[in-house]
Write an enzyme that holds these catalytic residues in place. Structure first.
Site, mmCIF file in Angstrom:
data_model
loop_
_atom_site.group_PDB
_atom_site.id
_atom_site.type_symbol
_atom_site.label_atom_id
_atom_site.label_comp_id
_atom_site.label_asym_id
_atom_site.label_seq_id
_atom_site.Cartn_x
_atom_site.Cartn_y
_atom_site.Cartn_z
ATOM 1 N N GLU A 90 0.853 -1.191 0.000
ATOM 2 C CA GLU A 90 0.000 0.000 0.000
ATOM 3 C C GLU A 90 0.888 1.241 0.000
ATOM 4 O O GLU A 90 1.961 1.236 0.618
ATOM 5 C CB GLU A 90 -0.898 0.020 1.238
ATOM 6 C CG GLU A 90 -1.752 -1.236 1.409
ATOM 7 C CD GLU A 90 -2.383 -1.313 2.795
ATOM 8 O OE1 GLU A 90 -2.651 -0.254 3.399
ATOM 9 O OE2 GLU A 90 -2.577 -2.445 3.286
ATOM 10 N N LYS B 110 2.155 4.715 1.243
ATOM 11 C CA LYS B 110 2.177 5.338 2.574
ATOM 12 C C LYS B 110 1.867 6.826 2.419
ATOM 13 O O LYS B 110 2.727 7.621 2.082
ATOM 14 C CB LYS B 110 3.539 5.139 3.240
ATOM 15 C CG LYS B 110 3.614 5.632 4.674
ATOM 16 C CD LYS B 110 4.972 5.315 5.281
ATOM 17 C CE LYS B 110 5.037 5.752 6.736
ATOM 18 N NZ LYS B 110 4.907 7.209 6.890
ATOM 19 N N ASP C 51 1.013 10.572 3.525
ATOM 20 C CA ASP C 51 1.539 11.388 4.619
ATOM 21 C C ASP C 51 0.469 12.362 5.096
ATOM 22 O O ASP C 51 0.177 13.365 4.444
ATOM 23 C CB ASP C 51 2.778 12.156 4.136
ATOM 24 C CG ASP C 51 3.678 12.558 5.287
ATOM 25 O OD1 ASP C 51 3.463 12.057 6.405
ATOM 26 O OD2 ASP C 51 4.590 13.373 5.071
ATOM 27 N N TYR D 157 -6.907 2.176 5.646
ATOM 28 C CA TYR D 157 -5.915 1.137 5.359
ATOM 29 C C TYR D 157 -5.982 -0.074 6.289
ATOM 30 O O TYR D 157 -5.249 -1.040 6.069
ATOM 31 C CB TYR D 157 -4.502 1.715 5.404
ATOM 32 C CG TYR D 157 -4.115 2.398 6.706
ATOM 33 C CD1 TYR D 157 -3.847 1.665 7.855
ATOM 34 C CD2 TYR D 157 -4.004 3.775 6.786
ATOM 35 C CE1 TYR D 157 -3.486 2.262 9.034
ATOM 36 C CE2 TYR D 157 -3.637 4.399 7.965
ATOM 37 C CZ TYR D 157 -3.377 3.644 9.090
ATOM 38 O OH TYR D 157 -3.025 4.251 10.276
ATOM 39 N N LYS E 250 10.616 3.762 3.101
ATOM 40 C CA LYS E 250 10.568 5.210 2.876
ATOM 41 C C LYS E 250 11.324 5.575 1.600
ATOM 42 O O LYS E 250 12.472 5.187 1.420
ATOM 43 C CB LYS E 250 11.178 5.966 4.071
ATOM 44 C CG LYS E 250 10.491 5.679 5.406
ATOM 45 C CD LYS E 250 9.067 6.211 5.451
ATOM 46 C CE LYS E 250 9.007 7.715 5.583
ATOM 47 N NZ LYS E 250 9.379 8.210 6.905
ATOM 48 N N CYS F 132 12.332 48.830 -0.731
ATOM 49 C CA CYS F 132 11.486 48.139 -1.703
ATOM 50 C C CYS F 132 12.173 48.092 -3.063
ATOM 51 O O CYS F 132 12.634 49.127 -3.563
ATOM 52 C CB CYS F 132 10.137 48.856 -1.820
ATOM 53 S SG CYS F 132 9.045 48.130 -3.071
ATOM 54 N N CYS G 296 9.887 50.506 -5.515
ATOM 55 C CA CYS G 296 9.691 51.953 -5.345
ATOM 56 C C CYS G 296 10.748 52.606 -4.458
ATOM 57 O O CYS G 296 10.757 53.837 -4.305
ATOM 58 C CB CYS G 296 8.288 52.240 -4.786
ATOM 59 S SG CYS G 296 8.054 51.659 -3.092
ATOM 60 N N CYS H 282 6.525 46.600 2.308
ATOM 61 C CA CYS H 282 6.690 47.950 1.771
ATOM 62 C C CYS H 282 5.463 48.750 2.182
ATOM 63 O O CYS H 282 4.336 48.401 1.791
ATOM 64 C CB CYS H 282 6.817 47.909 0.252
ATOM 65 S SG CYS H 282 6.731 49.557 -0.502
ATOM 66 N N CYS I 46 3.417 52.240 -4.760
ATOM 67 C CA CYS I 46 4.231 51.105 -5.192
ATOM 68 C C CYS I 46 3.469 50.339 -6.272
ATOM 69 O O CYS I 46 2.384 49.796 -6.015
ATOM 70 C CB CYS I 46 4.539 50.204 -3.997
ATOM 71 S SG CYS I 46 5.658 48.841 -4.364
#
Length: 669
Positions: free
Chosen positions: A111, A113, A115, A222, A309, A403, A406, A421, A427
């Site tokens: 099966e 796995k 997460d 499962y 894994k 920024c 600007c 900013c 801007c």
């Protein structure tokens, strides 16, 4: 057929459609047809409350508030799995199995796995009894109300299910839903979630189950527990679970040798990129339940199962430069520009660096050889630096302080991870971003106007605020690049049509930081118009349902800006909807005149919404939270514990459902 039979028949039909859609991935009716049937059931249940059933398909929307989750012992312990990281580990595991079982044939179930967050759900007589998180394996938190909102969890089973059993599974968040949730957060200036797994896990412990219901979670099953005497094998138990109504991943296969296990691992190591969920490996289980019992358990894990894994997909490449993006809220996002590299089936040239703290933590520098991963993440990320390959003349990264668009000095508020900013109206990316948000589908939904056209309108000097859209003329638009006569006409018509958009969507369109779709609706329906919202003090705002201190302060800051007020006044003048258009309300009495009434819990005669309407029809105001100003509380079954505690502390009168009905002259005896 009496009304009770009609309701039950409709419930069974909807349960069957849910099964086809979520367990079999084979819907037999359209979403529209399903929604119409669900609305019909809601209407019938509303008109006939004596047929209330907590396991009806209409009860998935949540609404239960749980302040503290009760910790409950698991009837059957939830063990962890031993992990393996090589095929040699699996061969050694097979040898240990053969040593215990002797010279017998052993089949395996492979099966994927997934997460997410582990869950154990108990069913009694075909309906959910209780759902517990893994916890420490011996006990977990009761999250039943939250689990019931997940549509792939069957509320009522079908077929030949046992009288009582537990089923184990993983609560996951599909990539598509995760992306949408993050996009919604970005739109309101919030920091997006880090990954689907943590988001799924955190969802289970949200106090308001109606918030869980809004998240596109799924439950992948499962293992069936407590019915070994009724089953012969792991694989047949999965098939049985699917027939009862559970969503069991179809990728699981039954194999006859460890070599076939390796074939399964090799296939999915190469093809997992195309899966809709986050997966980090393969779980291999001995198929025979009799052999599982013979093998037994160690102090931590079953001897009959092993998790393989996958290695995280990681590549090395060179960080060529760091650029900085400015969002519509002014948030600065650093971006790593990489030497192009192949990763997880795509060519990666850029990766998010998140914020200044992340750059400092990893000590990332231009010219570094960096490790880039996708893993379960949708967006590539830098997870480390190859320090041995670092150039001798390398210089630490100095995060920008002005920024990039600007030149304004950046600010970083205490407790926040991002720089901003503050040049809100000067801007360019912020200006264009706000207008693009304003015309987006969930906001004003302006037909004929897209993001590229907004940029053209700004660059040509025709718009600098979203109010300017309503002064555009066809002859001004036609000369723009890629803009024909008909396109210009459609754009003008689309802007005109947007004046019909209701207030709650207009409020969302204004782009107030932290005010998303749901919060905009709450504020619109509470204050009814823009002027009442503008004048609301902080202490009043935080009394509104789901409005915390951060949102309230953001709303106040928005209305303290004189430019915003000028824009809103212009929108009023153009006919944009800045108040709620309500249906005419019939006022039956002034019984609750001058009183604020809070409603909490589950009711048998009326729904909460109907009780709230009744309060307003009798002269009262509906409150969302309890304060010293609350007149009284109407409490049903399962009243929120925090509300109950606060009402008792402030000595606020609490009425049950029957007492409330008598006050408004309704006799249901």
């Amino acid at each position: 057929m009496n009304i009770g039979e009609v309701i039950e028949k409709l419930r069974e039909e909807l349960h069957a459609h849910n099964y086809n859609y979520y367990a079999l991935d084979n819907p037999t009716i359209s979403d529209f047809e399903f929604d119409q049937k669900l609305k019909e059931l809601e209407r019938l249940e509303l008109e006939n409350p004596e047929f209330y059933d907590e396991n009806s398909p209409t009860q998935r929307v949540g609404g239960v508030i749980v302040k503290n989750f009760e910790t409950v012992p698991h009837r059957y312990r939830m063990y962890s799995l031993d992990n393996s990281y090589s095929k040699e580990d699996l061969l050694e595991w097979e040898q240990r199995i053969q040593k215990v079982l002797g010279d017998v044939d052993v089949e395996y179930v492979c099966e994927l796995k997934y997460d997410g967050a582990s869950i154990s759900i108990t069913y009694e007589n075909g309906v959910i009894k209780q759902a517990l998180t893994r916890g420490d394996g011996f006990q977990g938190d009761d999250v039943t109300h939250n689990i019931k909102t997940i549509k792939s969890v069957p509320i009522k089973l079908k077929g030949d299910y046992p009288a009582i059993f537990e089923i184990r599974g993983e609560i996951v968040l599909p990539f598509k839903g995760f992306e949408q949730m993050n996009q919604d957060l970005i739109e309101i200036g919030e920091v997006p979630y880090s990954n689907p797994r943590n988001t799924a896990s955190g969802s289970l412990k949200l106090q308001d189950s109606s918030e869980v219901a809004k998240r596109p979670l799924e439950c992948l099953l499962y293992n069936v527990v407590g019915v070994n005497e009724l089953m012969e094998s792991q694989f047949s138990s999965l098939e049985k679970a699917r027939s009862w109504g559970f969503k069991v991943p179809k990728e699981a296969v039954l194999v006859k040798s460890i070599e076939e296990v390796f074939d399964f691992i090799n296939y999915w190591d190469a093809h997992r990129v195309g899966l809709p969920y986050e997966t980090d490996g393969v779980v291999v289980k001995v198929n025979s339940l009799y052999q599982q019992e013979e093998l037994g358990y160690t102090s931590k894990s079953p001897r009959w199962a092993m998790a393989y894994k996958f290695q995280a997909e990681q590549v090395e490449t060179i960080l060529e430069s760091i650029s900085y993006q400015v969002g519509r809220t002014g948030a600065i996002t650093p971006v790593a520009n990489l030497k192009a590299v192949q990763l997880a089936g795509t060519v990666v040239r850029r990766a998010s660096l998140h914020n200044a703290d992340q750059i400092e933590k990893l000590d990332i520098r231009v010219g570094d050889v960096v490790y880039v991963e996708k893993g379960g993440e949708i967006i590539p990320k830098i997870v480390g630096v190859n320090l041995e390959a670092r150039p001798e003349d390398s210089e630490p990264t100095v995060y920008i302080d002005t920024c990039p668009e600007c030149g304004t000095d950046l600010v970083r508020k205490e407790g926040e991870v991002q720089h901003y900013c503050p040049n809100f109206y000067g801007c360019a990316p912020q200006i264009v971003g706000r207008i693009q948000h304003f015309i987006s589908r969930k906001a004003m939904d302006v037909a004929g106007l897209g993001e590229e056209t907004v940029s053209l309108l700004y660059q040509s000097g025709l718009v600098t605020t979203y109010a300017d859209l309503y002064e555009l003329k066809k002859e001004e638009i036609v000369p723009l690049e890629r803009m024909a006569d008909k396109s210009a006409e459609n754009l003008i018509n689309g802007i005109e049509e947007s004046k019909k958009i209701p207030f709650e969507r207009v409020l969302y369109a204004l782009g107030i930081r932290f005010v998303g779709e749901t919060v905009a609706k709450k504020l619109a329906f509470h204050y009814k118009n823009i002027d009442a919202l503008r004048m609301a003090p902080l202490e009043d705002l935080i009394e509104v349902d789901e409005i915390g201190d951060k949102i309230a302060q953001s709303v106040i800051a928005f209305f303290e800006n004189e430019v915003n007020i000028q824009v809103i006044e212009r929108l009023k003048g153009y006919g944009v909807q800045l108040e709620v258009v309500e249906k005419e309300m019939i006022v039956h009495s002034n019984t609750f005149e001058g009183k604020t009434v809070v409603v909490s819990g589950v009711f048998t005669t009326f729904t909460r919404d109907e009780i709230k309407v009744a309060i307003e029809e009798h002269g009262g105001k509906v409150g969302s939270s309890i304060s010293a100003k609350t007149g009284f509380v109407v409490a049903g079954d399962k009243m929120g514990p925090s509300k109950l505690e606060k009402a008792q502390k402030l000595q606020i009168p609490i009425l049950d459902e029957m007492s409330f009905l008598k006050m408004i002259g309704v006799n249901r005896d």
